[in-house]
Design an enzyme around this catalytic site. Sequence first.
Site, PDB file in Angstrom:
ATOM      1  N   ASP A 176     -25.572  38.696 -85.126  1.00 44.98           N
ATOM      2  CA  ASP A 176     -26.650  38.015 -84.412  1.00 44.98           C
ATOM      3  C   ASP A 176     -27.928  37.970 -85.246  1.00 44.98           C
ATOM      4  O   ASP A 176     -28.075  38.700 -86.240  1.00 44.98           O
ATOM      5  CB  ASP A 176     -26.905  38.762 -83.092  1.00 44.98           C
ATOM      6  CG  ASP A 176     -27.345  37.830 -81.978  1.00 44.98           C
ATOM      7  OD1 ASP A 176     -27.849  36.738 -82.277  1.00 44.98           O
ATOM      8  OD2 ASP A 176     -27.201  38.219 -80.800  1.00 44.98           O
ATOM      9  N   ASP A 222     -26.771  30.560 -75.828  1.00 43.81           N
ATOM     10  CA  ASP A 222     -27.007  31.596 -74.820  1.00 43.81           C
ATOM     11  C   ASP A 222     -26.987  31.004 -73.420  1.00 43.81           C
ATOM     12  O   ASP A 222     -27.074  31.731 -72.435  1.00 43.81           O
ATOM     13  CB  ASP A 222     -28.355  32.292 -75.071  1.00 43.81           C
ATOM     14  CG  ASP A 222     -28.199  33.465 -76.026  1.00 43.81           C
ATOM     15  OD1 ASP A 222     -27.051  33.778 -76.404  1.00 43.81           O
ATOM     16  OD2 ASP A 222     -29.223  34.076 -76.405  1.00 43.81           O
TER      17      ASP A 222
END
Length: 723
Positions: free
Chosen positions: A475, A545
């Site tokens: 990430d 997301d």
Amino acid sequence: MPIIFNKKQQVFHLKNEKVSYIIGIEKNRYLSHLYFGAPLTSYHRVNQAYLVERSFAPYFDPQDKNYATGTMLLENSTNGGGDYRVANYQIRNEAGQNFADFHYDSYKIYDGKKKIEGLPSIQGDKITSLEITLVEKNQQLEMILVYNLMEDLGVITRHTIFKNYSQNKVYLENAGSCLIDFPDSQYDFLHLYGSHASEAHPERFPLHRGIQEVNSLRGASSHQHHPFAALLKPETTEFSGEVFAFHFIYSGNFIIQAEVDQYETTRLQMGIHPDTFEWQLNPEETFETPEAVLNYSNEGLNGMSQNFHQLYLHYLSPKFWENKRRPVLLNTWEGNYFNFTEEELLQQSQVVKKAGIELFVLDDGWFGKRDSDHSSLGDWKSHKKKFSEGIIPFAKKINEEGLKFGLWFEPEMISPESELAKNHPDWAFHLKNETQYQSRNQWVLDLSRTDVQDYLIEMLRYYLSSGAIQYIKWDMNRHLSQVGNEIMPPLQQKELAHRHILGLYRILDTITTEFPEVLFENCSGGGGRFDPGMMAYMAQNWTSDNSDGPSRTFIQGGYSYLYPPVMMGAHVSAVPNHQLGRSASLATRSHIAFFGNFGYELDLSKLTPEEMEQVKKDVAFYQKHRELFQFGTFHRLENSWQGNSCAWLIQNEKEAMILYFNLLASPHRPLHYLKTKYLFNDALYENQETKEVFSGSELNQAGLLVSPYSQDFVTKIFHFKKV
Ligand code: GLA
């Protein structure tokens, strides 16, 4: 030989069955752009550049006033010599002069393709390469324009190499990867814009005079603008028409610009963004730019996508994963966030196993004192309170249950509240005497430093060599600010943004080469760095997301311009959806997630027994048809952003799945025929639900009646088998 040099005509012709690209040498000096488009059997300079004396156009030879770079269609150019359009390079010498005049010198054509030093690039057997060398005699500099032609796709890649043969330093203020001049300006500009949790929205508008550009100055390719743009003929649709697409294999700051000039020509330029770049090129040194992908299709946007999908699956993405089926996964993030104990996770993993899921991914919150996003990035040691024996023994327990284990890392970041920040306060990017700005309570590690790179390589090596981790989610949750350090000399501080990306690529290259069998999923708050640079190391990407199914028809649909479904993570999450509050049905959420790399992101133990039964059926259905969903040929039939529905087709030689999605219900329920367009015309297909048989041609042309729906956000999957 798919690349030919015609000496008499002084023309290079790159050609296969899908595309021709033609470059001319003009009077042994500059390179002209002669043609890019549908394949030509041969070329004899029919559209020879029309050189005529123009007003306000500086020339180098008073005897030849027509020969002026500002009025030509070129392959490469800079400012300072009379070409006032956007430049592909800019070099400052030690005298402070800003003009470097490169002339044609020689060429090389060869089979295969070289790697680009320190950067990801297209690789494969079926490639032919052309290198055209230009020289700047006064300053003893060399520039090589590299072209690579894929044998079987309408794709050419380009990049530039700069070499300094002089005794002096020079400074690259701009080092572009690709410049190309089109003879007209009748194009639409297409690009993908977005934001965190709302990525990859197509925007299309007619070119206007002057410059239109997309860019990133965020230190990452970004959610805001994807490093992609295409010029389309106004009549081009998803299914037909010409597309000239440009995509950048780079994960940092970029610019793609199209300039329409006074003569109605269009210049397209792409490269590292010069605002945050400069490079000191010392004597005997070389600088290579990242690679640009040029994609031509005369079969509309679906044709463009086919080129990109094949290119990235077979010529870019990690070889080990090229044809490997991807596991169905459960990610713990939305089901737990930072709040979990080892016992709770073990209980959840048993439910996961019962559902038939294959990979258990532990997301954020497993290390240091990470109970919120305020601390511990950089302290990559097990959270002692959460894992009494440590994370590797926990991973082994998951493996013993018959599940693969995956773990989340955000290696490039450092929390101000961390041991690492205490021990190495200078490891984060910072400017002397300035407060360091935070974003998501974190700073960015300075990956231009070899010691920082080595620290991360060692840390990842430690975890991966345990053998208990089969997947990593990598990430990156903030953009760069105050990019500086106290190591680089002041005049070279502008090298840091690019050196940072080179450092990142070194880490990724080292780790993924040592552990090819580990599946890496790229992520930057979803699609914040979903670019071909990262996809050279990681086989898949967490797409967004935003896990709301209906929103995903926009996001996955937008990204499908560039990437095949197997590269996009798509998870079923809880309702009401955590990002939007929308409650789409389980069927809708699953059907849309089937058209990606399928998984779940919720606490399965909170589902009702009926829902759990459905989850088991959906997992089994996806697994049964995994080869089709992951490696079938994908086409967009209808787009959420163009109407009230979305329809996708994925097919192989034997069968086809079609997703139909209805956005908002309408009281008058018009008839709607979905034309499948791409099924095999001559084949017969059996609808697996109704057992009706139709010919491919009737489904393609007459269409499938999709029921008028009386509900918002409903989906239907049509499964056809060839009979
Ligand atoms: C980012 C990712 C999410 C999740 C969180 C964890 O936002 O995109 O999927 O991993 O970080 O902090």
